[in-house]
Design a protein around this motif. Structure first.
Motif, PDB file in Angstrom:
ATOM      1  N   GLN A 227       4.421   1.872   1.794  1.00  0.00           N
ATOM      2  CA  GLN A 227       5.552   2.169   0.669  1.00  0.00           C
ATOM      3  C   GLN A 227       6.499   3.470   1.368  1.00  0.00           C
ATOM      4  O   GLN A 227       7.628   3.752   1.656  1.00  0.00           O
ATOM      5  CB  GLN A 227       5.161   2.658  -0.534  1.00  0.00           C
ATOM      6  CG  GLN A 227       4.760   1.371  -1.249  1.00  0.00           C
ATOM      7  CD  GLN A 227       4.070   2.071  -2.667  1.00  0.00           C
ATOM      8  OE1 GLN A 227       4.042   3.222  -3.173  1.00  0.00           O
ATOM      9  NE2 GLN A 227       3.470   0.802  -3.451  1.00  0.00           N
ATOM     10  N   GLU A 228       5.474   4.339   1.949  1.00  0.00           N
ATOM     11  CA  GLU A 228       6.080   5.413   2.539  1.00  0.00           C
ATOM     12  C   GLU A 228       6.742   5.257   3.902  1.00  0.00           C
ATOM     13  O   GLU A 228       7.783   5.809   4.286  1.00  0.00           O
ATOM     14  CB  GLU A 228       5.127   6.520   3.118  1.00  0.00           C
ATOM     15  CG  GLU A 228       4.301   7.212   1.600  1.00  0.00           C
ATOM     16  CD  GLU A 228       2.982   8.029   2.043  1.00  0.00           C
ATOM     17  OE1 GLU A 228       2.745   8.119   3.189  1.00  0.00           O
ATOM     18  OE2 GLU A 228       2.757   8.806   1.215  1.00  0.00           O
TER      19      GLU A 228
ATOM     20  N   THR B 141       1.157  -1.298   0.134  1.00  0.00           N
ATOM     21  CA  THR B 141      -0.070  -0.008  -0.090  1.00  0.00           C
ATOM     22  C   THR B 141       0.957   1.289  -0.048  1.00  0.00           C
ATOM     23  O   THR B 141       1.905   1.143   0.420  1.00  0.00           O
ATOM     24  CB  THR B 141      -0.999  -0.095   1.180  1.00  0.00           C
ATOM     25  OG1 THR B 141      -0.181   0.114   2.416  1.00  0.00           O
ATOM     26  CG2 THR B 141      -1.651  -1.171   1.321  1.00  0.00           C
ATOM     27  N   LYS B 142       0.254   2.431  -0.204  1.00  0.00           N
ATOM     28  CA  LYS B 142       1.086   3.590  -0.140  1.00  0.00           C
ATOM     29  C   LYS B 142       1.572   3.955   0.927  1.00  0.00           C
ATOM     30  O   LYS B 142       2.545   4.497   1.238  1.00  0.00           O
ATOM     31  CB  LYS B 142       0.064   4.816  -0.691  1.00  0.00           C
ATOM     32  CG  LYS B 142       0.797   6.116  -0.778  1.00  0.00           C
ATOM     33  CD  LYS B 142      -0.288   7.321  -1.241  1.00  0.00           C
ATOM     34  CE  LYS B 142       0.565   8.737  -1.143  1.00  0.00           C
ATOM     35  NZ  LYS B 142      -0.267   9.705  -1.607  1.00  0.00           N
TER      36      LYS B 142
END
Length: 208
Positions: free
Chosen positions: A100-101, A96-97
Motif C-alpha cells: 500500500q505504501e 499488505t501495508k
C-alpha cells in the motif's frame, strides 16, 4: 509515433479501448491544427503588396507558427508517455501495508508527472493564441475567418487539457503540489479563454 499516423489511424485508435491516446493526445492534435491554420493565414499574407509593411513580421509569425504547430504535435506522444506510469501504478497490488505504501508513493509521483504534461501543453496553446492574436491584425482579411477557426480549436484544446490536470490533482495526497498545479492551470484557463474570446469576437465583427 502518433504524430506520424494518418488521421484515420489516429481516430481509430482514439475510439478504441486502448489506454492511449486519450483526451490529452486529442487536445494536442486539435491545438496543432489550430496553429496550422495560423501558419496558413501567414502563408496567404506573405508577399502581398497590401501587407508589405508587415512582411518582415509576417515571415517571423509564419516561422513561429510552423514550429509551434510541430511542437504541439509532439504532445500527442508526450501525453501518452506521461500517462503510462500512472496506468501501471493503478494496477499495483495493495494487499499488505508495504504494498500500500509503495503504491501510494508510485501513484503520487505518477499523478504529478501526468499533471505536468497537460500544464505544459496549455502553456504552448497560450503561445499559439498570442500568435493568432497578432495574425488577426496583420493577416490577410481574406483569411481572417481561419484565424477565428484556429482560435476556437486552440480554446477547445486549452479547456480540454485542463481536465487532465484536475482529474489527477484531485487524487494527489500532496495537497500543496496539487494546489500549485491547480492555481497554474486556473491562471492559464483565465488568460487563454479571455484572449480567445476577444480575438474571436473581433474576427466575427470584422466579417459580419
Amino acid at each position: 509515433m502518433m504524430a506520424e499516423q494518418n488521421m484515420q489511424e489516429f481516430i481509430e485508435v482514439l475510439s478504441s479501448k486502448a489506454a492511449v491516446p486519450g483526451g490529452g493526445g486529442a487536445c494536442a492534435y486539435v491545438a496543432a491544427a489550430g496553429m496550422a491554420l495560423g501558419a496558413m493565414v501567414a502563408n496567404l499574407t506573405t508577399g502581398k503588396k497590401k501587407y508589405a509593411q508587415y512582411q518582415e513580421e509576417i515571415e517571423e509569425l509564419l516561422s513561429k507558427a510552423e514550429q509551434l504547430s510541430k511542437e504541439l504535435m509532439t504532445y500527442m506522444d508526450k501525453d501518452a508517455e506521461s500517462f503510462e506510469p500512472l496506468s501501471k501504478a493503478y494496477g499495483l497490488p495493495k494487499d499488505t501495508k508495504e504494498q500500500q505504501e509503495y503504491k501510494e508513493t508510485v501513484m503520487e509521483k505518477a499523478l504529478k508527472e501526468a499533471s505536468l504534461t497537460p500544464v505544459a501543453l496549455m502553456e504552448k496553446i497560450l503561445d499559439a493564441l498570442k500568435i493568432l492574436e497578432r495574425l488577426s491584425v496583420v493577416g490577410s482579411r481574406l483569411a481572417i475567418s481561419d484565424v477565428g477557426a484556429g482560435v476556437q480549436l486552440c480554446k477547445a484544446a486549452l479547456n480540454g487539457a485542463s481536465l487532465n490536470v484536475f482529474i489527477n490533482t484531485k487524487l494527489m495526497k500532496d495537497t500543496e503540489t496539487a494546489e500549485e498545479l491547480n492555481t497554474r492551470t486556473d491562471a492559464l484557463l483565465i488568460e487563454g479563454n479571455e484572449l480567445a474570446d476577444r480575438i474571436y469576437e473581433e474576427v466575427v465583427d470584422a466579417i459580419r
